[in-house]
Design a protein around this motif. Structure first.
Motif, PDB file in Angstrom:
ATOM      1  N   ARG A 177       0.844  -1.186   0.000  1.00 27.23           N
ATOM      2  CA  ARG A 177       0.000   0.000   0.000  1.00 27.23           C
ATOM      3  C   ARG A 177       0.878   1.234   0.000  1.00 27.23           C
ATOM      4  O   ARG A 177       1.839   1.318   0.768  1.00 27.23           O
ATOM      5  N   GLU A 178       0.547   2.202  -0.859  1.00 27.65           N
ATOM      6  CA  GLU A 178       1.375   3.395  -0.955  1.00 27.65           C
ATOM      7  C   GLU A 178       0.555   4.658  -0.776  1.00 27.65           C
ATOM      8  O   GLU A 178      -0.633   4.710  -1.112  1.00 27.65           O
ATOM      9  N   PHE A 179       1.212   5.668  -0.261  1.00 24.99           N
ATOM     10  CA  PHE A 179       0.592   6.959  -0.032  1.00 24.99           C
ATOM     11  C   PHE A 179       0.290   7.656  -1.347  1.00 24.99           C
ATOM     12  O   PHE A 179       1.065   7.592  -2.301  1.00 24.99           O
ATOM     13  N   VAL A 180      -0.859   8.352  -1.373  1.00 24.84           N
ATOM     14  CA  VAL A 180      -1.232   9.139  -2.538  1.00 24.84           C
ATOM     15  C   VAL A 180      -1.323  10.621  -2.181  1.00 24.84           C
ATOM     16  O   VAL A 180      -0.660  11.461  -2.789  1.00 24.84           O
ATOM     17  N   ALA A 181      -2.161  10.944  -1.185  1.00 26.25           N
ATOM     18  CA  ALA A 181      -2.365  12.353  -0.832  1.00 26.25           C
ATOM     19  C   ALA A 181      -2.936  12.455   0.575  1.00 26.25           C
ATOM     20  O   ALA A 181      -3.576  11.524   1.064  1.00 26.25           O
ATOM     21  N   SER A 182      -2.704  13.600   1.197  1.00 31.37           N
ATOM     22  CA  SER A 182      -3.223  13.840   2.531  1.00 31.37           C
ATOM     23  C   SER A 182      -3.618  15.306   2.659  1.00 31.37           C
ATOM     24  O   SER A 182      -3.048  16.171   1.982  1.00 31.37           O
ATOM     25  N   ILE A 183      -4.588  15.579   3.538  1.00 33.75           N
ATOM     26  CA  ILE A 183      -5.077  16.942   3.725  1.00 33.75           C
ATOM     27  C   ILE A 183      -5.373  17.175   5.198  1.00 33.75           C
ATOM     28  O   ILE A 183      -5.894  16.293   5.884  1.00 33.75           O
ATOM     29  N   THR A 184      -5.017  18.345   5.687  1.00 33.70           N
ATOM     30  CA  THR A 184      -5.310  18.685   7.072  1.00 33.70           C
ATOM     31  C   THR A 184      -6.774  19.097   7.218  1.00 33.70           C
ATOM     32  O   THR A 184      -7.507  19.191   6.236  1.00 33.70           O
ATOM     33  N   TYR A 185      -7.189  19.356   8.448  1.00 28.88           N
ATOM     34  CA  TYR A 185      -8.621  19.496   8.710  1.00 28.88           C
ATOM     35  C   TYR A 185      -9.221  20.863   8.388  1.00 28.88           C
ATOM     36  O   TYR A 185     -10.249  20.957   7.724  1.00 28.88           O
ATOM     37  N   TRP A 186      -8.587  21.937   8.857  1.00 27.38           N
ATOM     38  CA  TRP A 186      -9.265  23.226   8.833  1.00 27.38           C
ATOM     39  C   TRP A 186      -9.300  23.887   7.469  1.00 27.38           C
ATOM     40  O   TRP A 186      -8.557  23.521   6.563  1.00 27.38           O
ATOM     41  N   SER A 187     -10.179  24.872   7.341  1.00 26.25           N
ATOM     42  CA  SER A 187     -10.258  25.615   6.083  1.00 26.25           C
ATOM     43  C   SER A 187      -8.904  26.227   5.779  1.00 26.25           C
ATOM     44  O   SER A 187      -8.145  26.577   6.673  1.00 26.25           O
ATOM     45  N   GLY A 188      -8.566  26.293   4.504  1.00 26.72           N
ATOM     46  CA  GLY A 188      -7.211  26.672   4.149  1.00 26.72           C
ATOM     47  C   GLY A 188      -6.270  25.514   4.372  1.00 26.72           C
ATOM     48  O   GLY A 188      -5.084  25.694   4.630  1.00 26.72           O
ATOM     49  N   SER A 189      -6.821  24.301   4.254  1.00 28.63           N
ATOM     50  CA  SER A 189      -6.067  23.083   4.539  1.00 28.63           C
ATOM     51  C   SER A 189      -4.779  23.011   3.748  1.00 28.63           C
ATOM     52  O   SER A 189      -4.716  23.417   2.592  1.00 28.63           O
ATOM     53  N   SER A 190      -3.770  22.476   4.367  1.00 27.54           N
ATOM     54  CA  SER A 190      -2.549  22.176   3.644  1.00 27.54           C
ATOM     55  C   SER A 190      -2.602  20.735   3.157  1.00 27.54           C
ATOM     56  O   SER A 190      -3.293  19.898   3.739  1.00 27.54           O
ATOM     57  N   THR A 191      -1.900  20.467   2.069  1.00 25.92           N
ATOM     58  CA  THR A 191      -1.952  19.158   1.438  1.00 25.92           C
ATOM     59  C   THR A 191      -0.553  18.606   1.224  1.00 25.92           C
ATOM     60  O   THR A 191       0.432  19.339   1.226  1.00 25.92           O
ATOM     61  N   LEU A 192      -0.531  17.285   1.027  1.00 25.17           N
ATOM     62  CA  LEU A 192       0.714  16.576   0.799  1.00 25.17           C
ATOM     63  C   LEU A 192       0.442  15.541  -0.281  1.00 25.17           C
ATOM     64  O   LEU A 192      -0.598  14.875  -0.251  1.00 25.17           O
ATOM     65  N   TYR A 193       1.366  15.405  -1.255  1.00 25.19           N
ATOM     66  CA  TYR A 193       1.165  14.477  -2.367  1.00 25.19           C
ATOM     67  C   TYR A 193       2.396  13.614  -2.593  1.00 25.19           C
ATOM     68  O   TYR A 193       3.527  14.052  -2.377  1.00 25.19           O
ATOM     69  N   ALA A 194       2.119  12.400  -3.058  1.00 23.57           N
ATOM     70  CA  ALA A 194       3.217  11.572  -3.537  1.00 23.57           C
ATOM     71  C   ALA A 194       3.762  12.181  -4.821  1.00 23.57           C
ATOM     72  O   ALA A 194       3.023  12.774  -5.604  1.00 23.57           O
ATOM     73  N   ASP A 195       5.050  12.034  -5.042  1.00 24.80           N
ATOM     74  CA  ASP A 195       5.665  12.597  -6.250  1.00 24.80           C
ATOM     75  C   ASP A 195       5.013  12.062  -7.517  1.00 24.80           C
ATOM     76  O   ASP A 195       4.898  12.772  -8.516  1.00 24.80           O
ATOM     77  N   SER A 196       4.562  10.818  -7.471  1.00 28.13           N
ATOM     78  CA  SER A 196       4.003  10.175  -8.664  1.00 28.13           C
ATOM     79  C   SER A 196       2.669  10.768  -9.104  1.00 28.13           C
ATOM     80  O   SER A 196       2.253  10.568 -10.247  1.00 28.13           O
TER      81      SER A 196
END
Length: 127
Positions: free
Chosen positions: A45-64
């Protein structure tokens, strides 16, 4: 206890777009960061994307997937979305929505940080 249910997966052609949805039942998702992971046959299983909770959320993505996929959320509706553009055959996998434990203001890319998982939805991209 919150349950996560993914939907939107299907067979598409390379270059197509697809939007996955994740809805929570039982309890709200607040306040939690959320993520999408995927698992192809014979692979971990590999990571794809993540998002924080509050409005103006910050995000994180796999390079792929960076630049092609977008994660977003609607806290009022208890919904998490994954917009996937320019799909490639190597994007073929079962996609899972997950709730991250700990600080909701911090996105995460390790499956060990997530404590609740959906059942997954199949995305197949044909060449």
């Amino acid at each position: 206890q919150v349950q996560l249910i993914e939907s939107g997966g299907r067979l598409v052609q390379a270059g197509d777009s697809l939007r996955l949805l994740c809805t929570a039942s039982g309890r709200t998702l607040s306040p939690s960061a959320m993520g999408w992971f995927r698992q192809a046959p014979g692979k971990e299983r590999e990571f794809v994307a993540s998002i924080t909770y509050w409005s103006g959320s910050s995000t994180l993505y796999a390079d792929s997937v960076k630049g092609r996929f977008t994660i977003s959320r609607d806290n009022a509706k208890n919904m998490i979305y994954l917009q996937m553009n320019s799909l490639k055959p190597e994007d073929t996998a079962v996609y899972y929505c997950a709730r991250k434990a700990g600080n909701p203001a911090v996105a995460g890319n390790s499956p060990r940080e997530y404590d609740t998982w959906g059942q997954g939805t199949q995305v197949t991209v044909s060449s």
